[in-house]
Design a protein around this motif. Structure first.
Motif, PDB file in Angstrom:
ATOM      1  N   LEU A 164       0.752  -1.100  -0.067  1.00 50.03           N
ATOM      2  CA  LEU A 164      -0.050   0.002   0.086  1.00 50.03           C
ATOM      3  C   LEU A 164       0.778   1.352   0.105  1.00 50.03           C
ATOM      4  O   LEU A 164       0.590   2.164  -0.537  1.00 50.03           O
ATOM      5  CB  LEU A 164      -0.926   0.100   1.356  1.00 50.03           C
ATOM      6  CG  LEU A 164      -2.027  -1.049   1.308  1.00 50.03           C
ATOM      7  CD1 LEU A 164      -2.897  -0.974   2.636  1.00 50.03           C
ATOM      8  CD2 LEU A 164      -3.011  -0.855   0.029  1.00 50.03           C
ATOM      9  N   ARG A 165       1.881   1.088   0.556  1.00 46.54           N
ATOM     10  CA  ARG A 165       2.822   2.255   0.633  1.00 46.54           C
ATOM     11  C   ARG A 165       3.650   2.644  -0.598  1.00 46.54           C
ATOM     12  O   ARG A 165       3.562   3.763  -1.072  1.00 46.54           O
ATOM     13  CB  ARG A 165       3.948   2.172   1.994  1.00 46.54           C
ATOM     14  CG  ARG A 165       4.727   3.415   2.203  1.00 46.54           C
ATOM     15  CD  ARG A 165       5.845   3.101   3.253  1.00 46.54           C
ATOM     16  NE  ARG A 165       6.842   2.309   2.982  1.00 46.54           N
ATOM     17  CZ  ARG A 165       7.966   2.571   2.115  1.00 46.54           C
ATOM     18  NH1 ARG A 165       8.113   3.680   1.687  1.00 46.54           N
ATOM     19  NH2 ARG A 165       8.768   1.657   1.736  1.00 46.54           N
ATOM     20  N   GLN A 167       2.711   1.429  -3.460  1.00 46.18           N
ATOM     21  CA  GLN A 167       1.650   1.373  -4.602  1.00 46.18           C
ATOM     22  C   GLN A 167       0.401   2.538  -4.238  1.00 46.18           C
ATOM     23  O   GLN A 167      -0.595   2.268  -4.617  1.00 46.18           O
ATOM     24  CB  GLN A 167       0.965   0.135  -4.877  1.00 46.18           C
ATOM     25  CG  GLN A 167       2.353  -0.905  -5.648  1.00 46.18           C
ATOM     26  CD  GLN A 167       1.526  -2.196  -5.604  1.00 46.18           C
ATOM     27  OE1 GLN A 167       0.399  -2.361  -5.872  1.00 46.18           O
ATOM     28  NE2 GLN A 167       2.386  -2.933  -5.409  1.00 46.18           N
ATOM     29  N   GLN A 168       0.878   3.617  -3.616  1.00 49.01           N
ATOM     30  CA  GLN A 168      -0.212   4.325  -3.179  1.00 49.01           C
ATOM     31  C   GLN A 168      -1.089   5.101  -4.364  1.00 49.01           C
ATOM     32  O   GLN A 168      -2.109   5.226  -4.463  1.00 49.01           O
ATOM     33  CB  GLN A 168       0.363   5.308  -2.407  1.00 49.01           C
ATOM     34  CG  GLN A 168      -0.316   6.801  -1.923  1.00 49.01           C
ATOM     35  CD  GLN A 168       0.305   7.908  -1.249  1.00 49.01           C
ATOM     36  OE1 GLN A 168       1.656   7.907  -1.319  1.00 49.01           O
ATOM     37  NE2 GLN A 168      -0.545   9.105  -0.997  1.00 49.01           N
ATOM     38  N   ASN A 169      -0.373   5.728  -5.351  1.00 48.20           N
ATOM     39  CA  ASN A 169      -0.842   6.166  -6.414  1.00 48.20           C
ATOM     40  C   ASN A 169      -1.845   5.321  -7.206  1.00 48.20           C
ATOM     41  O   ASN A 169      -3.034   5.747  -7.635  1.00 48.20           O
ATOM     42  CB  ASN A 169       0.191   6.513  -7.587  1.00 48.20           C
ATOM     43  CG  ASN A 169       0.972   7.833  -7.234  1.00 48.20           C
ATOM     44  OD1 ASN A 169       0.566   8.514  -5.915  1.00 48.20           O
ATOM     45  ND2 ASN A 169       2.359   7.793  -7.420  1.00 48.20           N
ATOM     46  N   GLU A 172      -5.284   5.012  -4.788  1.00 40.85           N
ATOM     47  CA  GLU A 172      -6.053   6.224  -4.925  1.00 40.85           C
ATOM     48  C   GLU A 172      -6.356   6.644  -6.036  1.00 40.85           C
ATOM     49  O   GLU A 172      -7.398   7.267  -6.146  1.00 40.85           O
ATOM     50  CB  GLU A 172      -5.083   7.386  -4.141  1.00 40.85           C
ATOM     51  CG  GLU A 172      -4.630   7.066  -2.930  1.00 40.85           C
ATOM     52  CD  GLU A 172      -4.017   8.396  -2.331  1.00 40.85           C
ATOM     53  OE1 GLU A 172      -3.467   9.040  -3.048  1.00 40.85           O
ATOM     54  OE2 GLU A 172      -3.759   8.527  -0.861  1.00 40.85           O
ATOM     55  N   GLN A 265      -9.030   7.993   1.696  1.00 41.40           N
ATOM     56  CA  GLN A 265      -7.756   8.013   1.407  1.00 41.40           C
ATOM     57  C   GLN A 265      -6.973   7.275   2.520  1.00 41.40           C
ATOM     58  O   GLN A 265      -7.315   7.064   3.431  1.00 41.40           O
ATOM     59  CB  GLN A 265      -7.355   9.617   1.587  1.00 41.40           C
ATOM     60  CG  GLN A 265      -8.052  10.644   0.778  1.00 41.40           C
ATOM     61  CD  GLN A 265      -7.383  12.183   0.852  1.00 41.40           C
ATOM     62  OE1 GLN A 265      -7.789  12.526   1.922  1.00 41.40           O
ATOM     63  NE2 GLN A 265      -7.373  12.746  -0.200  1.00 41.40           N
ATOM     64  N   LEU A 266      -5.642   7.021   2.189  1.00 43.02           N
ATOM     65  CA  LEU A 266      -4.738   6.135   2.790  1.00 43.02           C
ATOM     66  C   LEU A 266      -4.108   7.110   3.971  1.00 43.02           C
ATOM     67  O   LEU A 266      -3.996   8.220   3.582  1.00 43.02           O
ATOM     68  CB  LEU A 266      -3.505   5.679   2.007  1.00 43.02           C
ATOM     69  CG  LEU A 266      -3.996   4.322   0.903  1.00 43.02           C
ATOM     70  CD1 LEU A 266      -2.517   4.094   0.035  1.00 43.02           C
ATOM     71  CD2 LEU A 266      -4.228   3.282   1.836  1.00 43.02           C
ATOM     72  N   THR A 268      -1.895   8.573   6.670  1.00 44.99           N
ATOM     73  CA  THR A 268      -0.528   9.088   6.805  1.00 44.99           C
ATOM     74  C   THR A 268       0.136   7.949   7.317  1.00 44.99           C
ATOM     75  O   THR A 268       1.600   7.904   7.011  1.00 44.99           O
ATOM     76  CB  THR A 268      -0.222  10.198   7.279  1.00 44.99           C
ATOM     77  OG1 THR A 268      -0.839  10.447   8.552  1.00 44.99           O
ATOM     78  CG2 THR A 268      -1.057  11.348   6.510  1.00 44.99           C
ATOM     79  N   LEU A 271       1.845   5.350   5.162  1.00 51.99           N
ATOM     80  CA  LEU A 271       2.810   5.703   4.233  1.00 51.99           C
ATOM     81  C   LEU A 271       4.356   6.077   4.674  1.00 51.99           C
ATOM     82  O   LEU A 271       5.131   6.573   3.956  1.00 51.99           O
ATOM     83  CB  LEU A 271       2.154   6.932   3.438  1.00 51.99           C
ATOM     84  CG  LEU A 271       0.663   6.690   2.718  1.00 51.99           C
ATOM     85  CD1 LEU A 271       0.318   8.210   2.272  1.00 51.99           C
ATOM     86  CD2 LEU A 271       0.701   5.576   1.938  1.00 51.99           C
TER      87      LEU A 271
END
Length: 274
Positions: A164-165, A167-169, A172, A265-266, A268, A271
């Protein structure tokens, strides 16, 4: 409490005597530890203290557990079984959660997933009359299931968080296009589950060809027929794989509630770099 007092007043002395009589072999096996310590020293690995600490801690823990089980096996109160089981789940949840420390409430997620996965598996085995409801069977079986579920759940959560960190883009973007949180991370979920469960699957493929599992080996060394030992091992393998799979999958469903904000949203915390 009265049962506990009676045990420590009479039974503990006998248990300690039997414990002392069987200590020759474990003490003799310390020769192997001494060899490992020597090799660490010669190779300058600086692991000597860690080895000594680990073996001393394991000795104390196993000794304590031995006396506790000696007491519990003599009781008919199911509350002792429940207490031991919940304690194992609590420790397993905390340990698995530490693998994914950047996920909010990771220990709670892991603990609940392990509890549900192992509880359902255990009750199914009891309903099918595979194991009797006695401390001698329930506690060791529960321990094996909880331990394996802890490993797979911990790896699942850690791998999912890492993906998830990085591949955040991708996640989202899926959310922006109208995907639900579960749909947005389904690819990462599947990947983390495959990675977490692969060792258990590989182990099942080579069992008997390369390794003889602990339960099977223990029965054979205890004088049981290899055929009976194999039958029990088959049950244990199915049980462990089922409980681990359930716990891991449940954790991925729960985690959606903790890695996303109310605005999808993920968070913080997810991330943050290691």
């Amino acid at each position: 409490m009265e049962e506990l007092k009676q045990f420590w007043g009479h039974g503990a002395a006998k248990a300690w005597e039997r414990f002392g009589e069987g200590m020759f072999k474990p003490l003799a096996a310390l020769v192997i530890l001494a060899m490992a310590i020597l090799m660490s020293y010669l190779q300058k690995l600086d692991l000597e203290r860690e080895m000594i600490y680990s073996i001393m801690r394991s000795f104390l823990q196993l000794s304590l557990v031995g006396f506790i089980l000696e007491f519990i096996f003599k009781q008919k109160n199911p509350l002792w079984i429940i207490a031991i089981y919940l304690f194992m789940v609590l420790v397993a949840g905390y340990t698995a959660g530490k693998r994914a420390k950047h996920i909010p409430n990771s220990s709670v997620v892991a603990g609940f997933s392990i509890l549900v996965g192992t509880f359902l598996t255990m009750n199914l085995l009891i309903w099918l009359n595979v194991f009797p409801i006695t401390p001698q069977f329930i506690i060791p079986v529960a321990g094996m299931m909880v331990g394996n579920s802890m490993t797979t759940t911990g790896v699942t959560l850690k791998r999912l968080r890492d993906d998830l960190r990085t591949q955040q883009n991708m996640v989202e973007t899926a959310l922006a296009l109208g995907a639900t949180p579960r749909q947005a991370i389904i690819r990462q979920v599947k990947k983390s589950l495959v990675i977490a469960l692969s060792p258990a699957l590989d182990n099942a493929k080579i069992v008997g060809l390369i390794t003889l599992p602990g339960a099977m080996t223990g029965l054979i060394m205890g004088g049981q027929s290899p055929l009976k030992a194999i039958q029990l091992q088959m049950v244990i393998m199915n049980m462990l794989l089922g409980a681990s799979t359930l716990a891991s999958i449940i954790s991925t469903y729960i985690i959606c509630r903790f890695v996303f904000t109310k605005t999808y949203q993920l968070k913080t915390e997810i991330l943050v770099a290691e």
